[in-house]
Design an enzyme around this catalytic site. Structure first.
Site, mmCIF file in Angstrom:
data_model
loop_
_atom_site.group_PDB
_atom_site.id
_atom_site.type_symbol
_atom_site.label_atom_id
_atom_site.label_comp_id
_atom_site.label_asym_id
_atom_site.label_seq_id
_atom_site.Cartn_x
_atom_site.Cartn_y
_atom_site.Cartn_z
ATOM 1 N N LYS A 34 -44.739 -23.834 62.815
ATOM 2 C CA LYS A 34 -43.544 -23.500 62.045
ATOM 3 C C LYS A 34 -42.497 -22.867 62.959
ATOM 4 O O LYS A 34 -42.783 -22.492 64.101
ATOM 5 C CB LYS A 34 -43.912 -22.545 60.906
ATOM 6 C CG LYS A 34 -44.461 -21.203 61.388
ATOM 7 C CD LYS A 34 -44.837 -20.305 60.230
ATOM 8 C CE LYS A 34 -45.352 -18.958 60.743
ATOM 9 N NZ LYS A 34 -45.664 -18.020 59.647
ATOM 10 N N TYR A 258 -19.247 -1.611 76.612
ATOM 11 C CA TYR A 258 -18.481 -0.965 75.550
ATOM 12 C C TYR A 258 -18.895 0.487 75.335
ATOM 13 O O TYR A 258 -20.074 0.821 75.285
ATOM 14 C CB TYR A 258 -18.661 -1.731 74.237
ATOM 15 C CG TYR A 258 -18.048 -3.104 74.263
ATOM 16 C CD1 TYR A 258 -16.672 -3.278 74.460
ATOM 17 C CD2 TYR A 258 -18.837 -4.232 74.089
ATOM 18 C CE1 TYR A 258 -16.109 -4.540 74.484
ATOM 19 C CE2 TYR A 258 -18.285 -5.505 74.102
ATOM 20 C CZ TYR A 258 -16.922 -5.656 74.303
ATOM 21 O OH TYR A 258 -16.370 -6.905 74.322
#
Length: 367
Positions: A34, A258
């Site tokens: 999956k 940042y």
């Protein structure tokens, strides 16, 4: 040249499949692929698993099942997350086994007009997880409904363990006892259930008494240890790495990224790795990553950006330069488990993270 790559070692996939197959004796091996083969590329890893011992495959959705069948896989494929409102008949026509995960799902299949082939189903019984699965009070109704339907073939029962990654947790034995009771009840009602399975990766590796007719491992196939602290000889198949784009000096007291949340304590150099939160590096990874470059580890510093993050090279004694490979995890870098521990998560999530602009590169022959 790709700036950001996951290298998938097909020989490791083959090794892990054989290792698991050899551990389970006469039981069949359902390989769970999956989420695009746990982010390893279902179309590439499933054939390797099939060639090295996988008897069947498990996926989550109908779309995954159809995509897997389209690769040429001919062995049974079980799909366990679907809605009656979907085109489930397309899955039946493709020879996909559907999980009966509620009384409603059973009723829809029973009431459906006959198809060109029998509808093959496996009944998922809920034994404690309280997620998808038929509850005990509904067993008799569902088992009887399926028993009396001429166009449905029941392959068996299955369930999912909640605490198998905690050796010694009594919940595993409680669930196994409930599951055996479900099998006994189905047979007492005249429903044939030839193949029954409950073992996920940790139970496959540590509970041979629960192997039953088939096991259903997932993460272990990709080389990750499902139980912290144990080593079963699995080989991790994924390495995530980026090519450094910039190396530049930074002075003592200067910051990077940042907010300038990190500042250099001495003159040195920083390098930029082209992987950010858009690619799967969590912003919360700040200060938790150790990136491996040319045989040496370097700390990630400052905030993780959308497209890149920064590592500190000190005075760069080893001559790191633009173009060098920076390993985020796997291979020579942090293991997926080490990174998971640092991020307070699990290695399953870590290997599902590389996305965005990451390109897969396959190595080995799957032998």
């Amino acid at each position: 040249m790709n700036l950001l790559t996951t290298r998938i070692d097909l020989d490791a996939i083959a090794h892990n499949t054989r290792l698991l197959k050899n551990r389970v004796g006469a039981a069949k091996l359902m390989a769970v692929v999956k989420a695009d083969g746990y982010n390893h590329g279902m179309d590439r890893v499933a054939p390797v698993m099939a060639a090295n011992g996988a008897d069947a495959f498990g996926v989550a959705t109908i779309a995954e099942a159809l995509a897997l069948r389209a690769t040429g896989i001919t062995t049974p494929i079980l799909c366990w997350i679907w809605s009656p409102e979907q085109d489930w008949a397309a899955a039946v026509e493709a020879g996909i086994d559907l999980a009966v995960i509620s009384p409603r799902h059973a009723r829809v299949l029973v009431d459906a007009p006959p198809t060109s082939r029998a509808i093959r189903v496996s009944v998922k019984v809920d034994t404690a997880l309280h997620r998808s699965g038929v509850d005990e009070q509904d067993w008799d109704a569902v088992f009887t409904l399926l028993r009396d339907c001429g166009h449905i073939e029941v392959t068996g029962l299955f369930t999912h363990l909640s605490c198998a990654d905690e050796p010694g947790n009594p919940e595993t034995d409680h669930q196994a006892e409930t599951f055996r009771r479900a099998i006994d009840r189905a047979r007492a009602l005249g429903l044939e259930v030839p193949e029954n399975h409950l073992c996920n990766s940790p139970a496959t590796l540590t509970r041979p008494d629960l192997h039953m007719d088939m096991v259903r491992p997932g993460v272990a196939l990709y080389g990750l240890e499902p139980i912290p602290g144990l080593d079963h000889g699995l080989r991790p198949a994924m390495t995530w790495a980026g090519a450094i784009t910039v190396v530049k000096p930074i002075r003592k007291g200067e910051g990077t990224s940042y907010g300038l949340t990190w500042r250099a304590e001495a003159d040195g150099f920083v390098a930029v790795v082209p992987a950010g939160y858009a690619d799967g590096v969590p912003r919360a990874a700040q200060d938790h990553l150790r990136v491996h470059v040319n045989g040496h580890d370097y700390p990630q510093v400052g905030r993780v950006c959308m497209d890149q993050f920064v590592i500190f090279l000190g005075d760069n004694p080893h001559g790191v330069t633009a173009g060098d490979e920076a390993v985020i995890f796997g291979g020579t870098g942090m293991s997926a488990t080490e990174l998971a521990d640092a991020l307070a998560t699990i290695n399953y999530e870590v290997i599902c993270r590389p996305t965005g602009r990451t390109v897969r590169d396959y190595t080995g022959e799957g032998k």
